[in-house]
Scaffold this active site. Structure first.
Site, mmCIF file in Angstrom:
data_model
loop_
_atom_site.group_PDB
_atom_site.id
_atom_site.type_symbol
_atom_site.label_atom_id
_atom_site.label_comp_id
_atom_site.label_asym_id
_atom_site.label_seq_id
_atom_site.Cartn_x
_atom_site.Cartn_y
_atom_site.Cartn_z
ATOM 1 N N ASP A 146 0.850 -1.185 0.000
ATOM 2 C CA ASP A 146 0.000 0.000 0.000
ATOM 3 C C ASP A 146 0.890 1.240 0.000
ATOM 4 O O ASP A 146 1.916 1.272 0.685
ATOM 5 C CB ASP A 146 -0.898 -0.011 1.241
ATOM 6 C CG ASP A 146 -2.014 1.003 1.168
ATOM 7 O OD1 ASP A 146 -1.710 2.216 1.201
ATOM 8 O OD2 ASP A 146 -3.180 0.593 1.084
ATOM 9 N N ILE A 147 0.513 2.262 -0.759
ATOM 10 C CA ILE A 147 1.345 3.468 -0.841
ATOM 11 C C ILE A 147 1.176 4.378 0.375
ATOM 12 O O ILE A 147 1.980 5.277 0.578
ATOM 13 C CB ILE A 147 1.101 4.259 -2.140
ATOM 14 C CG1 ILE A 147 -0.344 4.721 -2.248
ATOM 15 C CG2 ILE A 147 1.508 3.441 -3.359
ATOM 16 C CD1 ILE A 147 -0.589 5.724 -3.367
ATOM 17 N N ASN B 238 -12.941 -3.222 2.463
ATOM 18 C CA ASN B 238 -13.860 -2.092 2.537
ATOM 19 C C ASN B 238 -14.776 -2.196 1.317
ATOM 20 O O ASN B 238 -14.284 -2.283 0.188
ATOM 21 C CB ASN B 238 -13.105 -0.762 2.512
ATOM 22 C CG ASN B 238 -12.193 -0.604 3.705
ATOM 23 O OD1 ASN B 238 -12.531 -1.019 4.803
ATOM 24 N ND2 ASN B 238 -11.041 -0.007 3.493
ATOM 25 N N GLY C 195 -15.345 3.378 3.272
ATOM 26 C CA GLY C 195 -13.995 3.871 3.031
ATOM 27 C C GLY C 195 -13.337 3.331 1.773
ATOM 28 O O GLY C 195 -12.155 3.576 1.551
ATOM 29 N N GLN C 196 -14.062 2.603 0.930
ATOM 30 C CA GLN C 196 -13.465 2.105 -0.310
ATOM 31 C C GLN C 196 -13.250 3.277 -1.258
ATOM 32 O O GLN C 196 -14.175 4.050 -1.520
ATOM 33 C CB GLN C 196 -14.357 1.048 -0.973
ATOM 34 C CG GLN C 196 -13.712 0.418 -2.188
ATOM 35 C CD GLN C 196 -14.565 -0.674 -2.827
ATOM 36 O OE1 GLN C 196 -15.712 -0.912 -2.440
ATOM 37 N NE2 GLN C 196 -14.009 -1.349 -3.813
ATOM 38 N N HIS D 211 -10.200 -5.313 -3.042
ATOM 39 C CA HIS D 211 -8.858 -5.554 -2.518
ATOM 40 C C HIS D 211 -8.936 -5.853 -1.033
ATOM 41 O O HIS D 211 -9.724 -5.253 -0.306
ATOM 42 C CB HIS D 211 -7.914 -4.382 -2.793
ATOM 43 C CG HIS D 211 -8.432 -3.038 -2.392
ATOM 44 N ND1 HIS D 211 -9.421 -2.370 -3.094
ATOM 45 C CD2 HIS D 211 -8.092 -2.224 -1.369
ATOM 46 C CE1 HIS D 211 -9.665 -1.211 -2.513
ATOM 47 N NE2 HIS D 211 -8.876 -1.095 -1.446
ATOM 48 N N HIS E 291 -6.921 -5.740 2.420
ATOM 49 C CA HIS E 291 -5.786 -5.136 3.110
ATOM 50 C C HIS E 291 -5.251 -6.181 4.085
ATOM 51 O O HIS E 291 -6.006 -6.680 4.921
ATOM 52 C CB HIS E 291 -6.223 -3.911 3.922
ATOM 53 C CG HIS E 291 -6.757 -2.786 3.107
ATOM 54 N ND1 HIS E 291 -6.007 -1.666 2.809
ATOM 55 C CD2 HIS E 291 -7.971 -2.587 2.545
ATOM 56 C CE1 HIS E 291 -6.738 -0.833 2.093
ATOM 57 N NE2 HIS E 291 -7.936 -1.369 1.926
#
Length: 114
Positions: free
Chosen positions: A30-31, A87, A93-94, A100, A102
Site C-alpha cells: 500500500d502506498i 472495505n 472507506g473504499q 482488494h 488489506h
C-alpha cells in the site's frame, strides 16, 4: 476497466511494489501504509467490491484469502497475528473500486482503529 488503477497494476501499466503473485491474484504494498505490514491483495479479474467478489466464479474469493495468508506468512506476521480487511462501498472507506484485501500486521492492531 480502462480507468481502473488496480487493473493497470495487473497489466504493469502502472508501477507498484509487487510482492506476491499467483495465476489469479496479485499482492503489492500500500502506498499509504497504516501498519508496518500493509499489503493489498487483489484478484487479477476486475470485480468492484467484496460483494461482487462473492458472486464471482467458484473459488476466486478463496484464492484471494489464500494469497492474503501467504502474504502474511511471507511478511513474517502470521505468527503474531494479522488483520484482513475488505472495505465495500464509499461509506466503508473504499476509494478504489477494484476489490482488494488489506493485509495488516507488524504491530498490535486495536479496534476501533486509532
Amino acid at each position: 476497466m480502462n480507468d481502473c488503477l488496480f487493473c493497470k497494476i495487473v497489466t504493469k501499466e502502472f508501477p507498484a511494489e509487487i510482492i506476491y503473485e499467483t495465476g489469479r491474484t496479485l499482492a503489492f504494498r500500500d502506498i499509504k501504509p497504516q501498519a508496518p505490514t500493509h499489503v493489498l491483495v487483489i484478484p487479477k479479474e476486475h470485480h468492484a467490491d467484496a460483494a461482487a467478489l462473492a458472486e464471482a466464479d467458484e473459488g476466486l474469493a478463496d484464492d484471494v484469502l489464500k494469497s492474503a495468508h501467504a502474504v502474511a506468512v511471507q511478511e513474517g506476521v502470521a505468527g503474531d497475528g494479522y488483520r484482513i480487511v475488505f472495505n465495500t462501498g464509499p461509506g466503508a472507506g473504499q476509494t478504489v473500486f477494484h476489490v482488494h484485501a488489506h493485509v495488516l500486521g507488524g504491530r498490535a492492531l486495536t479496534w476501533p482503529p486509532g
